[in-house]
Scaffold this motif. Structure first.
Motif, PDB file in Angstrom:
ATOM      1  N   GLY A   1      21.320   7.650   6.898  1.00  0.00           N
ATOM      2  CA  GLY A   1      21.666   8.829   7.663  1.00  0.00           C
ATOM      3  C   GLY A   1      20.983  10.086   7.171  1.00  0.00           C
ATOM      4  N   LYS A   2      19.873   9.931   6.458  1.00  0.00           N
ATOM      5  CA  LYS A   2      19.145  11.068   5.912  1.00  0.00           C
ATOM      6  C   LYS A   2      17.843  11.267   6.671  1.00  0.00           C
ATOM      7  CE  LYS A   2      22.213  11.586   2.642  1.00  0.00           C
ATOM      8  NZ  LYS A   2      23.120  12.754   2.612  1.00  0.00           N
ATOM      9  N   SER A   3      17.409  12.518   6.730  1.00  0.00           N
ATOM     10  CA  SER A   3      16.168  12.830   7.427  1.00  0.00           C
ATOM     11  C   SER A   3      14.983  12.918   6.483  1.00  0.00           C
ATOM     12  CB  SER A   3      16.316  14.158   8.187  1.00  0.00           C
ATOM     13  OG  SER A   3      16.632  15.219   7.293  1.00  0.00           O
ATOM     14  N   ARG A   4      15.221  12.919   5.186  1.00  0.00           N
ATOM     15  CA  ARG A   4      14.141  13.018   4.211  1.00  0.00           C
ATOM     16  C   ARG A   4      14.239  11.869   3.210  1.00  0.00           C
ATOM     17  NH1 ARG A   4      13.624  18.972   1.799  1.00  0.00           N
ATOM     18  NH2 ARG A   4      11.726  17.964   1.033  1.00  0.00           N
ATOM     19  N   ILE A   5      13.067  11.478   2.682  1.00  0.00           N
ATOM     20  CA  ILE A   5      13.007  10.393   1.712  1.00  0.00           C
ATOM     21  C   ILE A   5      13.346  10.934   0.331  1.00  0.00           C
ATOM     22  CG2 ILE A   5      11.509   8.668   0.640  1.00  0.00           C
ATOM     23  CD1 ILE A   5       9.846   8.664   3.172  1.00  0.00           C
ATOM     24  N   ALA A   6      14.225  10.221  -0.371  1.00  0.00           N
ATOM     25  CA  ALA A   6      14.583  10.584  -1.744  1.00  0.00           C
ATOM     26  C   ALA A   6      14.043   9.536  -2.712  1.00  0.00           C
ATOM     27  CB  ALA A   6      16.103  10.701  -1.877  1.00  0.00           C
ATOM     28  N   GLU A   7      14.187   9.839  -4.023  1.00  0.00           N
ATOM     29  CA  GLU A   7      13.689   8.908  -5.037  1.00  0.00           C
ATOM     30  C   GLU A   7      14.362   7.546  -4.919  1.00  0.00           C
ATOM     31  OE1 GLU A   7      14.724  11.908  -5.532  1.00  0.00           O
ATOM     32  OE2 GLU A   7      13.222  13.072  -6.643  1.00  0.00           O
TER      33      GLU A   7
ATOM     34  N   ASP B   1      15.295   6.012  -2.303  1.00  0.00           N
ATOM     35  CA  ASP B   1      14.702   5.227  -1.223  1.00  0.00           C
ATOM     36  C   ASP B   1      13.418   4.543  -1.684  1.00  0.00           C
ATOM     37  OD1 ASP B   1      16.695   6.108   0.638  1.00  0.00           O
ATOM     38  OD2 ASP B   1      15.620   8.014   0.757  1.00  0.00           O
ATOM     39  N   LEU B   2      12.614   5.265  -2.456  1.00  0.00           N
ATOM     40  CA  LEU B   2      11.387   4.666  -2.993  1.00  0.00           C
ATOM     41  C   LEU B   2      11.716   3.542  -3.963  1.00  0.00           C
ATOM     42  CD1 LEU B   2       9.338   7.936  -3.649  1.00  0.00           C
ATOM     43  CD2 LEU B   2       8.966   6.287  -1.819  1.00  0.00           C
ATOM     44  N   ALA B   3      12.742   3.744  -4.797  1.00  0.00           N
ATOM     45  CA  ALA B   3      13.116   2.708  -5.762  1.00  0.00           C
ATOM     46  C   ALA B   3      13.603   1.454  -5.065  1.00  0.00           C
ATOM     47  CB  ALA B   3      14.196   3.254  -6.702  1.00  0.00           C
ATOM     48  N   VAL B   4      14.437   1.621  -4.046  1.00  0.00           N
ATOM     49  CA  VAL B   4      14.947   0.466  -3.303  1.00  0.00           C
ATOM     50  C   VAL B   4      13.800  -0.285  -2.641  1.00  0.00           C
ATOM     51  CG1 VAL B   4      16.309  -0.195  -1.296  1.00  0.00           C
ATOM     52  CG2 VAL B   4      17.246   1.415  -2.943  1.00  0.00           C
ATOM     53  N   THR B   5      12.831   0.440  -2.072  1.00  0.00           N
ATOM     54  CA  THR B   5      11.699  -0.195  -1.400  1.00  0.00           C
ATOM     55  C   THR B   5      10.850  -0.997  -2.379  1.00  0.00           C
ATOM     56  OG1 THR B   5      11.612   1.572   0.247  1.00  0.00           O
ATOM     57  CG2 THR B   5       9.633   0.241  -0.035  1.00  0.00           C
ATOM     58  N   ILE B   6      10.553  -0.422  -3.521  1.00  0.00           N
ATOM     59  CA  ILE B   6       9.697  -1.094  -4.510  1.00  0.00           C
ATOM     60  C   ILE B   6      10.400  -2.312  -5.090  1.00  0.00           C
ATOM     61  CG2 ILE B   6       8.558  -0.812  -6.736  1.00  0.00           C
ATOM     62  CD1 ILE B   6       8.088   2.119  -5.959  1.00  0.00           C
ATOM     63  N   LEU B   7      11.706  -2.183  -5.374  1.00  0.00           N
ATOM     64  CA  LEU B   7      12.439  -3.327  -5.902  1.00  0.00           C
ATOM     65  C   LEU B   7      12.534  -4.446  -4.875  1.00  0.00           C
ATOM     66  CD1 LEU B   7      15.323  -1.614  -7.890  1.00  0.00           C
ATOM     67  CD2 LEU B   7      13.329  -2.790  -8.804  1.00  0.00           C
ATOM     68  N   ALA B   8      12.656  -4.086  -3.606  1.00  0.00           N
ATOM     69  CA  ALA B   8      12.701  -5.109  -2.558  1.00  0.00           C
ATOM     70  C   ALA B   8      11.385  -5.868  -2.490  1.00  0.00           C
ATOM     71  CB  ALA B   8      13.010  -4.465  -1.215  1.00  0.00           C
TER      72      ALA B   8
ATOM     73  N   GLU C   1       6.538   4.114   4.584  1.00  0.00           N
ATOM     74  CA  GLU C   1       7.142   3.686   5.852  1.00  0.00           C
ATOM     75  C   GLU C   1       8.484   3.009   5.628  1.00  0.00           C
ATOM     76  OE1 GLU C   1       6.233   0.374   9.340  1.00  0.00           O
ATOM     77  OE2 GLU C   1       4.577   1.195   8.140  1.00  0.00           O
ATOM     78  N   ARG C   2       8.560   2.104   4.647  1.00  0.00           N
ATOM     79  CA  ARG C   2       9.816   1.401   4.404  1.00  0.00           C
ATOM     80  C   ARG C   2      10.851   2.327   3.757  1.00  0.00           C
ATOM     81  NH1 ARG C   2       7.997  -4.650   2.305  1.00  0.00           N
ATOM     82  NH2 ARG C   2       6.499  -5.061   3.993  1.00  0.00           N
ATOM     83  N   ALA C   3      10.391   3.247   2.921  1.00  0.00           N
ATOM     84  CA  ALA C   3      11.321   4.201   2.337  1.00  0.00           C
ATOM     85  C   ALA C   3      11.928   5.091   3.421  1.00  0.00           C
ATOM     86  CB  ALA C   3      10.612   5.049   1.280  1.00  0.00           C
ATOM     87  N   ALA C   4      11.125   5.432   4.435  1.00  0.00           N
ATOM     88  CA  ALA C   4      11.646   6.231   5.538  1.00  0.00           C
ATOM     89  C   ALA C   4      12.715   5.454   6.309  1.00  0.00           C
ATOM     90  CB  ALA C   4      10.503   6.630   6.472  1.00  0.00           C
ATOM     91  N   GLN C   5      12.495   4.154   6.508  1.00  0.00           N
ATOM     92  CA  GLN C   5      13.513   3.331   7.160  1.00  0.00           C
ATOM     93  C   GLN C   5      14.792   3.285   6.331  1.00  0.00           C
ATOM     94  OE1 GLN C   5      11.821  -0.515   7.922  1.00  0.00           O
ATOM     95  NE2 GLN C   5      10.070   0.286   9.051  1.00  0.00           N
TER      96      GLN C   5
ATOM     97  N   SER D   1       0.844  -1.185   0.000  1.00  0.00           N
ATOM     98  CA  SER D   1       0.000   0.000   0.000  1.00  0.00           C
ATOM     99  C   SER D   1       0.884   1.241   0.000  1.00  0.00           C
ATOM    100  CB  SER D   1      -0.908   0.010   1.231  1.00  0.00           C
ATOM    101  OG  SER D   1      -0.125   0.127   2.410  1.00  0.00           O
ATOM    102  N   GLN D   2       0.280   2.389  -0.248  1.00  0.00           N
ATOM    103  CA  GLN D   2       1.049   3.626  -0.278  1.00  0.00           C
ATOM    104  C   GLN D   2       1.703   3.893   1.076  1.00  0.00           C
ATOM    105  OE1 GLN D   2      -1.234   6.960  -1.597  1.00  0.00           O
ATOM    106  NE2 GLN D   2       0.324   8.467  -1.066  1.00  0.00           N
ATOM    107  N   GLU D   3       0.973   3.594   2.151  1.00  0.00           N
ATOM    108  CA  GLU D   3       1.524   3.836   3.481  1.00  0.00           C
ATOM    109  C   GLU D   3       2.726   2.949   3.759  1.00  0.00           C
ATOM    110  OE1 GLU D   3      -1.567   3.306   2.751  1.00  0.00           O
ATOM    111  OE2 GLU D   3      -2.617   5.163   3.267  1.00  0.00           O
ATOM    112  N   MET D   4       2.677   1.674   3.309  1.00  0.00           N
ATOM    113  CA  MET D   4       3.790   0.772   3.530  1.00  0.00           C
ATOM    114  C   MET D   4       5.022   1.204   2.745  1.00  0.00           C
ATOM    115  SD  MET D   4       1.685  -2.820   3.406  1.00  0.00           S
ATOM    116  CE  MET D   4       3.176  -3.805   3.469  1.00  0.00           C
TER     117      MET D   4
END
Length: 482
Positions: free
Chosen positions: A48-54, A56-63, A38-42, A32-35
């Motif tokens: 060591g970053k405080s904001r989500i970047a592209e 992070d989203l790519a790594v989450t979706i590929l995982a 959440e995982r991109a934030a992790q 889901s969008q929330e998941m």
């Protein structure tokens, strides 16, 4: 964009592999969008970053799609709970960095719980071992439960909803969040323990045994880091003693009132009104959370996730057209049940049917065979109604206009167009010469639409001459004599 995420990344290799996976029905984990957020934030925190970047989203979706970014391309990895930890993160310059450290779940209990170990089912342990299915579409309910459990008092969520909407699945979703570390600090390391009220009564033969057992159990559950889950909570009332005196519900009320334990409960709407609401003291201890039925689109996502599990466990392929067909069938013909339970039952029954037939590929024809056996009629409305029209014309005394009116009425219901689906499919009043065709009409309808003339239930209302005779239809009330 791919080159900006990782040097040497070959998008064509990933595209080809994804296409091959889709053809075989392996779509990976449904997020889901929330998941995703959440995982991109992790992932961002791990870099060591405080904001989500592209990246992070790519790594989450590929995982979620069971992929790793390694060296010069995309490499598939076996799906499982460790997929995210095995995925390398991407540095600020596009270089692959060290793997993302996965949250390690460790219960924070300070004392042993021998009695809970005897009567419990550890939901968080099952989540940590990957034995729970992926929960989809319940982020709101899980969030409300989390908020309630973080309160100082009245931290006892009560899930209320019809049977089959997935109340237990909501609790399992919370357990998965606890194991992943996606909960506030107050719930980190908590153990979610499911209790069955009936098992607490077994063996309590002597007077006072049940009270001693319940007190010892509540003492173990009162320590920090324990969350109880009681499904079918209405069964506590009257269990082990007189209601409101010495039953399990009465023994549980003081601990709930003082906030000594955190307890999640679940029950249906009818049982909540019949058992929980009349007991105002027990009702006041809980915070009700309404669990709504999933929509057809959400159920389709649930079935897609379940299909992936069935493919791995049963080594069977489920065609792309099977899932939408099952959801549509359940929505139109199983109105007395709720999503997602009815959709899951249909899918598992269809897979079981195909396996018993020696097939490794489940097709729409298999789903149709299961559906016809389930409801006793062909699910294709047009074929059945056309046959009914022909049989009524040939075997009964109804004129063409009456046949058209009857079939037209049944067609409205069969196609799911009835504004009030709870009313009867059709009420037919025969008059004049058509009175003598009543038995023939009932037989034709039963044989054509429901597969057998034995489905006709004749009632002779000439026997109903006294108001009390209605008991022959609805049953006699308690204490009725005669």
């Amino acid at each position: 964009m791919a080159e900006a995420l990782a040097k040497g990344f070959i998008a064509s290799a990933l595209e080809k592999y994804l296409a091959d996976q889709l053809l075989t029905g392996r779509t990976g984990e449904v997020l889901s969008q929330e998941m995703v957020v959440e995982r991109a934030a992790q992932q961002a925190v791990a870099r060591g970053k405080s904001r989500i970047a592209e990246r992070d989203l790519a790594v989450t979706i590929l995982a979620a799609a069971d992929y790793m970014l390694v060296g010069d391309g995309a490499l598939p990895v076996a799906p499982g709970p460790d997929t995210m930890s095995a995925l390398p993160s991407i540095g600020s310059e596009g270089e692959l960095s060290s793997p993302v450290p996965q949250f390690k779940y460790e219960p924070r209990l300070s004392q042993r719980t021998p009695l809970l170990e005897q009567f419990k089912r550890d939901v968080t342990r099952q989540a940590a071992e990957g034995r729970l299915s992926q929960i989809i579409g319940r982020d709101t309910e899980v969030q409300l439960m989390t908020e309630t459990l973080c309160r100082r008092t009245k931290r006892n969520p009560l899930l209320v909803g019809p049977a089959g909407v997935g109340k237990t699945a909501v609790v399992e979703g919370l357990a998965q969040r606890i194991v992943r570390g996606g909960v506030p600090d107050a719930l980190l390391g908590a153990r979610l323990i499911a209790l069955q009220p009936s098992t607490l009564i077994v063996g309590g033969h002597m007077v006072g045994d049940l009270e001693k057992r319940m007190q010892a159990l509540l003492h173990e559950a009162s320590q920090d880091g324990v969350i109880l889950f009681i499904d079918e909570v209405h069964t506590l009332i009257g269990a082990g003693g007189m209601p409101s005196l010495n039953d399990l519900a009465s023994l549980l009320k003081p601990a709930l009132a003082r906030g000594e334990i955190a307890c999640i409960a679940a029950t249906t709407d009818d049982e909540y009104r019949r058992f929980i609401e009349p007991d105002a003291a027990l009702e006041r201890r809980f915070q009700p959370i309404r669990v709504q039925e999933l929509t057809a689109s959400q159920t389709l996502a649930v079935l897609a996730s379940l299909r992936n599990e069935l493919m791995q466990s049963h080594h069977v392929q489920v065609g792309d057209g099977v899932l939408p067909w099952l959801v549509d069938f359940a929505q139109h013909y199983l109105r007395n049940r709720h999503f997602p339970d009815k959709g899951i039952d249909l899918l598992e029954q269809t897979v079981a049917y195909s396996l018993t037939q020696g097939k490794q590929v489940v097709e729409v024809a298999d789903a149709r065979a299961v559906a016809e056996r389930l409801i006793g009629m062909p699910p294709e409305a047009s074929a059945g109604l056309n046959s009914l029209r022909q049989q009524l014309t040939a075997r009964t005394r109804l004129d063409d206009q009456s046949v058209d009116r009857l079939v037209g009425r049944l067609e409205v219901t069969a196609r799911g167009l009835d504004l009030r689906p709870t009313r009867p499919n059709a009420i037919v009043l025969l008059a004049g010469d058509a009175v003598h065709a009543a038995a023939d009409v009932a037989t034709v309808v039963a044989e054509t639409l429901f597969g057998s003339a034995e489905r006709v239930l004749p009632l002779d209302f000439s026997r109903f001459v006294h108001p009390a005779d209605v008991t022959m239809l609805i049953g006699a009330p308690p204490g009725y004599v005669g």
